[in-house]
Design an enzyme around this catalytic site. Structure first.
Site, PDB file in Angstrom:
ATOM      1  N   HIS A  50       0.837  -1.234  -0.171  1.00 50.06           N
ATOM      2  CA  HIS A  50       0.029  -0.005   0.128  1.00 50.06           C
ATOM      3  C   HIS A  50       0.904   1.295   0.072  1.00 50.06           C
ATOM      4  O   HIS A  50       1.228   1.927   1.034  1.00 50.06           O
ATOM      5  CB  HIS A  50      -0.955   0.007   1.216  1.00 50.06           C
ATOM      6  CG  HIS A  50      -2.340   0.876   1.066  1.00 50.06           C
ATOM      7  ND1 HIS A  50      -2.055   2.124   1.615  1.00 50.06           N
ATOM      8  CD2 HIS A  50      -3.491   0.848   0.606  1.00 50.06           C
ATOM      9  CE1 HIS A  50      -3.348   2.651   1.191  1.00 50.06           C
ATOM     10  NE2 HIS A  50      -3.973   2.109   0.745  1.00 50.06           N
ATOM     11  N   PHE A  51       1.270   1.747  -1.159  1.00 48.62           N
ATOM     12  CA  PHE A  51       1.397   1.338  -2.427  1.00 48.62           C
ATOM     13  C   PHE A  51       2.555   1.178  -2.837  1.00 48.62           C
ATOM     14  O   PHE A  51       3.476   2.157  -2.313  1.00 48.62           O
ATOM     15  CB  PHE A  51       0.751   2.124  -3.225  1.00 48.62           C
ATOM     16  CG  PHE A  51      -0.916   2.668  -3.090  1.00 48.62           C
ATOM     17  CD1 PHE A  51      -1.649   1.561  -3.384  1.00 48.62           C
ATOM     18  CD2 PHE A  51      -1.305   3.466  -2.270  1.00 48.62           C
ATOM     19  CE1 PHE A  51      -3.089   1.800  -3.184  1.00 48.62           C
ATOM     20  CE2 PHE A  51      -2.591   3.801  -1.793  1.00 48.62           C
ATOM     21  CZ  PHE A  51      -3.430   3.092  -2.271  1.00 48.62           C
TER      22      PHE A  51
END
Length: 142
Positions: A50-51
């Site tokens: 993420h991410f």
């Protein structure tokens, strides 16, 4: 000011690694409020996905961290010691900024209503004085 280190926090709330999202409590008043901090590092498990290439702390985890600060305030009351505070609702939640590795996340939850085992907290998360999340959190103690 009343301070709590990580071990003292774990004596009040049931959360443990990797889901304990408070590093320390700077100040609190049982039944009234708690101000805590999460020192966000690149090593957090959630950054792996993420991410990739742009690590951002998931907003829902920031809301959870705010709830944990509120749980410290509620569960440090004598009548609630040894109990658990559960989510009842998340209202008026607004995400206003990103939390990234290196941020020192300030988590403040003020208890604004209580009736029996149910209550409401006004919660604000900020980084360097900039609000990143605010919400009204309803809890149930059980």
């Amino acid at each position: 000011m009343k301070h709590l280190n990580n071990n003292e926090i774990q004596e009040i709330i049931p959360h443990r690694h990797p889901f304990l999202l408070l590093d320390y409590i700077e100040d609190y008043e049982p039944g009234e409020y708690a101000v805590g901090y999460k020192c966000v590092t690149f090593r957090e498990d959630f950054f792996a996905g993420h991410f990739p290439g742009e690590p951002v702390m998931p907003g829902v985890l920031t809301v959870e961290a705010l709830a944990q600060a509120g749980a410290v305030a509620i569960l440090s009351c004598e009548e609630n010691k040894g109990k658990t505070a559960y989510f009842g609702a998340i209202n008026k939640c607004k995400f206003k900024g990103k939390v990234i590795p290196g941020d020192k996340l300030r988590l403040e939850t003020k208890i604004i209503k209580r009736k029996g085992p149910v209550g409401v907290g006004e919660a604000v998360a900020s980084v360097d004085g900039r609000v990143v999340v605010q919400a009204e959190l309803t809890f149930m103690v059980g």
